[in-house]
Design a protein around this motif. Structure first.
Motif, PDB file in Angstrom:
ATOM      1  N   GLN A  23      -1.723  -3.111   6.145  1.00 56.44           N
ATOM      2  CA  GLN A  23      -0.945  -2.175   5.383  1.00 56.44           C
ATOM      3  C   GLN A  23      -0.670  -2.441   4.204  1.00 56.44           C
ATOM      4  O   GLN A  23      -0.368  -1.745   3.363  1.00 56.44           O
ATOM      5  N   CYS A  24      -0.350  -3.765   3.882  1.00 56.49           N
ATOM      6  CA  CYS A  24      -0.287  -4.341   2.674  1.00 56.49           C
ATOM      7  C   CYS A  24      -0.973  -5.557   2.201  1.00 56.49           C
ATOM      8  O   CYS A  24      -0.710  -6.645   3.147  1.00 56.49           O
ATOM      9  N   THR A  54       0.245  -6.437  -5.296  1.00 51.47           N
ATOM     10  CA  THR A  54       0.394  -5.830  -4.012  1.00 51.47           C
ATOM     11  C   THR A  54      -0.334  -4.421  -4.167  1.00 51.47           C
ATOM     12  O   THR A  54      -0.197  -3.572  -4.892  1.00 51.47           O
ATOM     13  N   LYS A  58       0.994   0.552   2.393  1.00 45.57           N
ATOM     14  CA  LYS A  58       2.437   0.348   2.367  1.00 45.57           C
ATOM     15  C   LYS A  58       2.770  -0.792   1.698  1.00 45.57           C
ATOM     16  O   LYS A  58       3.178  -1.936   1.993  1.00 45.57           O
ATOM     17  N   PRO A  59       2.556  -0.670   0.204  1.00 45.26           N
ATOM     18  CA  PRO A  59       2.799  -2.125  -0.894  1.00 45.26           C
ATOM     19  C   PRO A  59       4.165  -2.375  -0.848  1.00 45.26           C
ATOM     20  O   PRO A  59       4.304  -3.584  -1.012  1.00 45.26           O
TER      21      PRO A  59
END
Length: 72
Positions: A23-24, A54, A58-59
């Motif tokens: 996600q990140c 990043t 979902k950074p």
């Protein structure tokens, strides 16, 4: 090198990448990352200098990453 930090229920497990969805993503200059991790510089100055970056679905999760570790 690359590694995956899986965070579940307040616990962190470090794993080798195995094609799982992430996600990140955090791209970091090693020296800049260590300085931020030990609280020597702020994450914002490292970001401004291009030492931390990043991305992903979902950074914003990267902003909490340091809170999962404690300094010795």
């Amino acid at each position: 090198g690359r590694w995956v930090a899986r965070v579940e229920n307040g616990r962190v497990a470090i794993e080798q990448p195995a094609g799982q969805k992430v996600q990140c993503h955090i791209l970091a200059n090693p020296a800049g990352f260590v300085l931020v991790a030990y609280g020597r510089v702020s994450q914002w100055s490292a970001i401004a200098k291009g030492q931390l970056f990043t991305f992903g679905t979902k950074p914003w999760l990267a902003f909490r990453f340091k809170s999962f570790f404690s300094n010795p």
